[in-house]
Design a protein around this motif. Structure first.
Motif, mmCIF file in Angstrom:
data_model
loop_
_atom_site.group_PDB
_atom_site.id
_atom_site.type_symbol
_atom_site.label_atom_id
_atom_site.label_comp_id
_atom_site.label_asym_id
_atom_site.label_seq_id
_atom_site.Cartn_x
_atom_site.Cartn_y
_atom_site.Cartn_z
ATOM 1 N N ILE A 1 5.678 5.238 2.856
ATOM 2 C CA ILE A 1 6.554 5.554 1.721
ATOM 3 C C ILE A 1 8.014 5.544 2.158
ATOM 4 O O ILE A 1 8.888 5.026 1.447
ATOM 5 C CB ILE A 1 6.174 6.929 1.129
ATOM 6 N N ASP A 2 8.277 6.102 3.333
ATOM 7 C CA ASP A 2 9.660 6.172 3.818
ATOM 8 C C ASP A 2 10.232 4.778 4.057
ATOM 9 O O ASP A 2 11.344 4.469 3.618
ATOM 10 C CB ASP A 2 9.689 6.986 5.116
ATOM 11 N N ASN A 3 9.472 3.920 4.729
ATOM 12 C CA ASN A 3 9.982 2.601 5.101
ATOM 13 C C ASN A 3 10.066 1.630 3.924
ATOM 14 O O ASN A 3 10.928 0.745 3.920
ATOM 15 C CB ASN A 3 9.104 1.984 6.204
ATOM 16 N N ASN A 4 9.181 1.797 2.929
ATOM 17 C CA ASN A 4 9.114 0.825 1.844
ATOM 18 C C ASN A 4 9.707 1.316 0.527
ATOM 19 O O ASN A 4 9.931 0.502 -0.374
ATOM 20 C CB ASN A 4 7.653 0.410 1.609
ATOM 21 N N VAL A 5 9.936 2.625 0.403
ATOM 22 C CA VAL A 5 10.486 3.165 -0.845
ATOM 23 C C VAL A 5 11.810 3.877 -0.603
ATOM 24 O O VAL A 5 12.839 3.551 -1.211
ATOM 25 C CB VAL A 5 9.476 4.120 -1.524
ATOM 26 N N LEU A 6 11.801 4.871 0.297
ATOM 27 C CA LEU A 6 12.994 5.709 0.484
ATOM 28 C C LEU A 6 14.144 4.945 1.113
ATOM 29 O O LEU A 6 15.270 4.987 0.611
ATOM 30 C CB LEU A 6 12.638 6.935 1.341
ATOM 31 N N VAL A 7 13.868 4.263 2.232
ATOM 32 C CA VAL A 7 14.951 3.564 2.944
ATOM 33 C C VAL A 7 15.590 2.470 2.094
ATOM 34 O O VAL A 7 16.817 2.417 1.970
ATOM 35 C CB VAL A 7 14.445 3.011 4.298
ATOM 36 N N PRO A 8 14.806 1.577 1.450
ATOM 37 C CA PRO A 8 15.465 0.532 0.645
ATOM 38 C C PRO A 8 16.220 1.075 -0.571
ATOM 39 O O PRO A 8 17.248 0.514 -0.962
ATOM 40 C CB PRO A 8 14.290 -0.357 0.204
ATOM 41 N N ARG A 9 15.715 2.172 -1.192
ATOM 42 C CA ARG A 9 16.305 2.625 -2.455
ATOM 43 C C ARG A 9 17.291 3.769 -2.299
ATOM 44 O O ARG A 9 18.171 3.936 -3.153
ATOM 45 C CB ARG A 9 15.189 3.059 -3.411
ATOM 46 N N ILE A 10 17.126 4.587 -1.265
ATOM 47 C CA ILE A 10 17.999 5.767 -1.108
ATOM 48 C C ILE A 10 19.020 5.550 -0.003
ATOM 49 O O ILE A 10 20.204 5.815 -0.186
ATOM 50 C CB ILE A 10 17.154 7.026 -0.818
ATOM 51 N N VAL A 11 18.564 5.077 1.166
ATOM 52 C CA VAL A 11 19.503 4.817 2.265
ATOM 53 C C VAL A 11 20.142 3.463 1.979
ATOM 54 O O VAL A 11 19.911 2.473 2.666
ATOM 55 C CB VAL A 11 18.789 4.832 3.631
ATOM 56 N N SER A 12 20.959 3.437 0.951
ATOM 57 C CA SER A 12 21.495 2.170 0.433
ATOM 58 C C SER A 12 22.750 1.767 1.190
ATOM 59 O O SER A 12 23.831 1.630 0.618
ATOM 60 C CB SER A 12 21.798 2.304 -1.060
ATOM 61 N N SER A 13 22.613 1.613 2.503
ATOM 62 C CA SER A 13 23.753 1.168 3.307
ATOM 63 C C SER A 13 24.124 -0.265 2.940
ATOM 64 O O SER A 13 23.274 -1.084 2.630
ATOM 65 C CB SER A 13 23.417 1.242 4.801
ATOM 66 N N LYS A 14 25.407 -0.542 2.928
ATOM 67 C CA LYS A 14 25.880 -1.878 2.596
ATOM 68 C C LYS A 14 25.612 -2.868 3.717
ATOM 69 O O LYS A 14 25.765 -4.058 3.538
ATOM 70 C CB LYS A 14 27.386 -1.837 2.296
#
Length: 369
Positions: free
Chosen positions: A277-290
């Motif tokens: 969940i962290d690698n496929n949901v949280l990181v792409p959608r929340i850790v939205s680094s440019k």
């Protein structure tokens, strides 16, 4: 004569010498540079709040102090919560130590009966391993002491950086030629956005992962599940490596405090789901680094950061390499390095394109003949 006019081996030697000198300087000046590096990132994070307070006609110095006070209160609440959990863990430490000794003795007996390795030989091997790890332990202790120094210096550095923000920005613009002012502006703007989005997203991700870890461990009946879940979320800040280390803590606790292996299996399955969940949901959608750094470079950079600055270097490595990628993408001669750091994978490599181009030229030349 310029370096670029020299033969390749002279150019490469000059670059390597410069890199070695640069890394050596970073290593020797770690006590000064580590607090400054953290201060830069957190000053950028607190800058919007300080600016908003100044727009409300609050004096600049008071705005910066209020921003720092808000940050310190949030950090204080987190440390208070963790300290209460650690105190409870400390009360049960003698019992856990006794159970861990019993589990270790059973493992040694199983190894002796299965592989024929005597218990005394196992004890000697463990003793040798501990002796060899003294330097690693000393380095870790140095990292912890360095981290404590950072905590006391950070507020001072952050305040001064926010106070002298205009002076620092003017210096960065004036130190480069006027024709490069547009690129400098783009780099500074994208760096600010990248660091802000990275840190804010990372904090939100850490909170969600801590809640998922703690909930899973409490439901599985693992003792001190909230504390271990929060520690696992903090370790998860280290890309790809922290998640692997974090799973060992609840498995070890379950092994010491529970009979059988069903709880350990439940912990492993739960952490695999949480990591997915962290690698496929949280990181792409929340850790939205440019700026997105590919997995291989993330692991290499984190390990290099540990070798250079220890634990603080591991946390600083990803935002630092993100800033480097922004700079590389803006300089023509360094764009290949920016592509190497990025996570965009080409469908074809340049060798195929060059070979196809050469074939087309050969066909055209035959047709003309």
């Amino acid at each position: 004569m310029k370096i670029k006019d020299q033969p390749f081996y002279i150019q490469s030697t000059a670059v390597l010498f410069g890199l070695v000198l640069f890394v050596y300087s970073l290593s020797q000046l770690a006590d000064v540079l580590i607090p400054l590096a953290f201060a830069v990132f957190f000053a950028i994070l607190l800058n919007p709040l300080s600016n908003r307070l100044q727009r409300l006609k609050i004096p600049k110095v008071l705005s910066i102090m209020i921003s720092l006070l808000v940050a310190l209160i949030v950090v204080g609440i987190v440390f208070y919560f963790l300290s209460t959990q650690i105190i409870q863990f400390g009360d049960a430490l003698p019992m856990l130590k006794e159970k861990f000794g019993a589990v270790t003795a059973d493992i040694k007996e199983w190894i002796s009966s299965t592989f024929g390795l005597a218990v005394a030989k196992q004890d000697q091997m463990i003793k040798d391993a501990l002796n060899n790890s003294q330097s690693v332990l000393g380095k870790t202790l140095g990292s912890v002491l360095g981290t404590l120094g950072i905590v006391f210096l950070l507020p001072v550095y952050i305040f001064l950086m926010l106070f002298y923000k205009t002076l620092i920005l003017n210096f960065l613009y004036e130190v480069f030629a006027e024709e490069n002012s547009k690129k400098v502006s783009e780099v500074l703007s994208e760096t600010k956005i990248a660091i802000q989005s990275y840190i804010v997203g990372l904090l939100i991700e850490t909170l969600i992962v801590a809640l998922m870890n703690s909930t899973a461990l409490v439901l599985l009946g693992v003792r001190y599940g909230i504390l271990i879940g929060c520690i696992g979320a903090l370790l998860n800040l280290l890309p790809y490596i922290g998640g692997i280390i974090a799973i060992a803590l609840p498995v070890l606790m379950a092994t010491v405090t529970k009979d059988g292996y069903s709880t350990q299996l439940g912990v492993i399955l739960s952490y695999i789901v949480i990591q997915f969940i962290d690698n496929n949901v949280l990181v792409p959608r929340i850790v939205s680094s440019k700026v997105q750094i590919n997995a291989m470079m993330s692991i290499v950079v984190v390990l290099l950061g540990n070798q250079l600055w220890g634990l603080p270097g591991m946390f600083l490595s990803i935002p630092f390499i993100a800033v480097l990628k922004i700079i590389f993408d803006r300089i023509d001669g360094l764009k290949p390095w920016g592509k190497l750091l990025g996570d965009t994978v080409p469908t074809r490599h340049m060798g195929d394109l060059w070979r196809n181009r050469k074939k087309r030229k050969a066909v055209l030349s035959k047709a003309e003949q």
